[in-house]
Design an enzyme around this catalytic site. Structure first.
Site, PDB file in Angstrom:
ATOM      1  N   ASP A  63      27.684  25.707  31.036  1.00 19.04           N
ATOM      2  CA  ASP A  63      27.399  24.332  30.585  1.00 19.04           C
ATOM      3  C   ASP A  63      25.897  24.048  30.499  1.00 19.04           C
ATOM      4  O   ASP A  63      25.473  22.906  30.643  1.00 19.04           O
ATOM      5  CB  ASP A  63      28.058  23.294  31.515  1.00 19.04           C
ATOM      6  CG  ASP A  63      29.537  23.545  31.714  1.00 19.04           C
ATOM      7  OD1 ASP A  63      30.239  23.681  30.710  1.00 19.04           O
ATOM      8  OD2 ASP A  63      29.981  23.618  32.876  1.00 19.04           O
ATOM      9  N   LYS A  92      24.107  26.239  25.853  1.00 14.08           N
ATOM     10  CA  LYS A  92      23.962  27.441  25.026  1.00 14.08           C
ATOM     11  C   LYS A  92      24.314  27.176  23.573  1.00 14.08           C
ATOM     12  O   LYS A  92      23.712  27.753  22.666  1.00 14.08           O
ATOM     13  CB  LYS A  92      24.856  28.565  25.575  1.00 14.08           C
ATOM     14  CG  LYS A  92      24.430  29.104  26.923  1.00 14.08           C
ATOM     15  CD  LYS A  92      25.323  30.242  27.380  1.00 14.08           C
ATOM     16  CE  LYS A  92      26.735  29.787  27.681  1.00 14.08           C
ATOM     17  NZ  LYS A  92      26.835  28.817  28.781  1.00 14.08           N
ATOM     18  N   GLY A 142      33.366  26.160  26.392  1.00 11.51           N
ATOM     19  CA  GLY A 142      33.220  25.173  25.327  1.00 11.51           C
ATOM     20  C   GLY A 142      31.770  24.971  24.957  1.00 11.51           C
ATOM     21  O   GLY A 142      30.917  24.840  25.829  1.00 11.51           O
ATOM     22  N   HIS A 143      31.477  25.000  23.663  1.00  6.94           N
ATOM     23  CA  HIS A 143      30.122  24.761  23.178  1.00  6.94           C
ATOM     24  C   HIS A 143      30.139  23.536  22.265  1.00  6.94           C
ATOM     25  O   HIS A 143      30.926  23.476  21.321  1.00  6.94           O
ATOM     26  CB  HIS A 143      29.596  25.977  22.410  1.00  6.94           C
ATOM     27  CG  HIS A 143      29.336  27.163  23.279  1.00  6.94           C
ATOM     28  ND1 HIS A 143      29.106  28.427  22.787  1.00  6.94           N
ATOM     29  CD2 HIS A 143      29.260  27.279  24.627  1.00  6.94           C
ATOM     30  CE1 HIS A 143      28.898  29.266  23.792  1.00  6.94           C
ATOM     31  NE2 HIS A 143      29.005  28.583  24.910  1.00  6.94           N
ATOM     32  N   ARG A 181      45.632  48.442  31.005  1.00  7.53           N
ATOM     33  CA  ARG A 181      46.065  49.236  29.845  1.00  7.53           C
ATOM     34  C   ARG A 181      47.449  48.824  29.333  1.00  7.53           C
ATOM     35  O   ARG A 181      48.256  49.650  28.920  1.00  7.53           O
ATOM     36  CB  ARG A 181      46.032  50.737  30.181  1.00  7.53           C
ATOM     37  CG  ARG A 181      44.622  51.256  30.445  1.00  7.53           C
ATOM     38  CD  ARG A 181      44.621  52.614  31.082  1.00  7.53           C
ATOM     39  NE  ARG A 181      45.144  52.563  32.437  1.00  7.53           N
ATOM     40  CZ  ARG A 181      45.223  53.616  33.245  1.00  7.53           C
ATOM     41  NH1 ARG A 181      44.822  54.802  32.831  1.00  7.53           N
ATOM     42  NH2 ARG A 181      45.713  53.498  34.463  1.00  7.53           N
ATOM     43  N   GLN A 205      30.037  30.995  29.417  1.00  8.59           N
ATOM     44  CA  GLN A 205      29.890  30.708  30.846  1.00  8.59           C
ATOM     45  C   GLN A 205      28.439  30.942  31.302  1.00  8.59           C
ATOM     46  O   GLN A 205      27.511  30.768  30.524  1.00  8.59           O
ATOM     47  CB  GLN A 205      30.884  31.539  31.679  1.00  8.59           C
ATOM     48  CG  GLN A 205      32.320  31.127  31.520  1.00  8.59           C
ATOM     49  CD  GLN A 205      33.085  32.013  30.568  1.00  8.59           C
ATOM     50  OE1 GLN A 205      32.733  33.145  30.294  1.00  8.59           O
ATOM     51  NE2 GLN A 205      34.162  31.501  30.032  1.00  8.59           N
ATOM     52  N   ASP A 259      15.259  15.650  29.450  1.00 12.13           N
ATOM     53  CA  ASP A 259      15.273  14.190  29.327  1.00 12.13           C
ATOM     54  C   ASP A 259      16.168  13.508  30.348  1.00 12.13           C
ATOM     55  O   ASP A 259      15.978  12.319  30.646  1.00 12.13           O
ATOM     56  CB  ASP A 259      15.707  13.786  27.916  1.00 12.13           C
ATOM     57  CG  ASP A 259      17.034  14.400  27.509  1.00 12.13           C
ATOM     58  OD1 ASP A 259      17.128  15.644  27.481  1.00 12.13           O
ATOM     59  OD2 ASP A 259      17.991  13.637  27.237  1.00 12.13           O
TER      60      ASP A 259
END
Length: 431
Positions: free
Chosen positions: A13, A16, A40-41, A145, A225, A334
């Site tokens: 978070d 990115k 999530g982006h 596998r 992540q 900010d």
């Protein structure tokens, strides 16, 4: 030409998505190399907000190739829904602009069911805080596998054999958790149905990327992540199920480690974490509440409120070392506007011994008390600043002190979610 890896250097978070989107203007190819749709982006481009989970952040840029690498675990049904959502926002996605590695493991419905059932069955103190989307069980099947991979969708006999092998493992587990056995025929039918929608995107990504690199194309590797959630170097067991650090970029797409020229670590000007696990600088007071409100700290994927705390320089110094970070992108500066006093964690007190890193043992992590250094805050606004001249002197001093403490320079400075509110100090793509 320089190739850049972008990794989170905290607990995820960190912003990115915006930085990858901003850098993708300079890149030709953008690759996701690990994780699943638990990450999530959020991208803000003008008046449009894009929320991405499985798609690489570069998809909102025209004329770029986006790649989902083999280090990712992919929910094909979620991917198609996400593609339709992004298309509805005016972004065209086709096999010419999106490529999926043929050896990418799939997340099946049974993975999410197992994930949620195990989390519900866990006693207090042993819950991981998973998103319940099946990422962990899918990675388990990969190393066990017994995964169904993208290429398996192209041959029915192989697909059936893969499903049967997986169910030999899953059905006994489900019985122990009190879940009904998997409807084998329904699962196979669902995979047959979706095969034709996914296979057009499938390609030998390793081959394409190596050819493109030799042709001089710039590649941007996008992680999900953060390093403190890495399966090996994170705050285990409260971690994700893949390697998050920069070294995974090469194996996650099938390109040699010598192809990486620059590692950009994304770091918030304070610290947040979602879910369970240790958090030495966590604030449960008015300052923590203020950081959360000003930073809009709610998870893109789950909507869960993020835990907030002061900047932890000891942790970021540690993650920068493990990932070989060349420079950092400091985001959300900010959010600190208006604080009279700011604190930075410079180390820990562990039973009377000063530590300059977070120890590995969980019991020792729990006993670590942060050692703070205080700095003057600033009353002026930094929101939207696009040059050093726009920043208050106290804010610049804060940034410079962060650089000293983490032993890594600031390459980019982000002052709002807007794409262009970014101060470029060093161009990661510079030759």
């Amino acid at each position: 030409m320089a190739n850049v890896v972008v990794v989170g250097a905290q607990w995820g978070d960190e912003g990115k998505g915006k930085i990858v989107d901003w850098l993708s203007e300079r890149a030709d190819i953008i690759c996701r190399f690990q994780g699943g749709h638990n990450a999530g982006h959020t991208l803000v481009v003008g008046e449009t907000v894009y929320k991405l989970h499985a798609l690489p952040s570069g998809v909102v840029r025209g004329g770029k190739l986006s790649v989902i690498g083999n280090g990712v675990v992919l929910d094909p049904w979620h991917l198609l829904r996400e593609i339709e959502t992004i298309r509805a926002q005016g972004v065209e996605i086709s096999p010419e602009s999106l490529m999926i590695a043929e050896n990418t493991p799939l997340i099946l419905p049974i993975h999410g069911e197992l994930d949620r059932a195990r989390e519900e069955a866990a006693s207090k103190g042993t819950k991981i805080g998973t998103t319940g989307r099946g990422i962990g069980p899918a990675y388990e099947d990969k190393v066990g596998r017994r995964a169904v991979r993208v290429a398996d969708l192209a041959d029915d006999a192989t697909l059936v054999a893969r499903v049967d092998r997986a169910l030999q493992h899953h059905d006994p587990l489900r019985k122990g958790l009190g879940i009904e056995a998997v409807d084998r025929d329904a699962l196979i039918a669902a995979l047959r149905d979706i095969a034709g929608k996914i296979l057009p995107y499938a390609a030998p990504v390793w081959k394409v990327l190596n050819e493109q690199r030799k042709a001089g194309k710039r590649i941007l590797f996008e992680g999900a992540q953060g390093a403190l959630l890495d399966i090996d170097f994170g705050t285990y067991p409260f971690v994700t199920s893949s390697n998050v650090i920069a070294g995974q970029a090469a194996t996650g797409v099938g390109i040699g480690p010598g192809s990486v020229d620059y590692v950009l670590g994304i770091v918030k000007a304070y610290t947040t974490r979602v879910g369970e696990g240790p958090f030495p600088t966590e604030l449960e007071d008015a300052d923590g509440q203020r950081l959360g409100e000003r930073g809009h700290e709610f998870g893109t994927t789950t909507g869960r409120k993020r835990r907030c705390g002061w900047f932890d320089a000891a942790l970021v110094r540690q993650t920068c070392a493990v990932s070989g970070v060349t420079g950092i992108s400091l985001t959300k500066l900010d959010v600190l506007d208006g604080f009279e006093t700011l604190k930075i964690c410079v180390g820990y007190d562990l039973d009377g011994t000063r530590m300059d890193y977070l120890p590995t043992a969980a019991d020792e992590q729990a006993r670590c008390v942060p050692i703070y250094e205080e700095m003057d805050g600033w009353s002026e606004s930094t929101e939207g600043a696009r040059s050093w001249a726009d920043l208050p002197a106290a804010a610049i001093k804060y940034v410079r002190r962060v650089e000293e403490l983490i032993q890594c320079p600031v390459a980019l400075l982000s002052t709002s979610p807007e794409r262009d509110d970014t101060i470029l100090v060093t161009d990661p793509f510079a030759d």
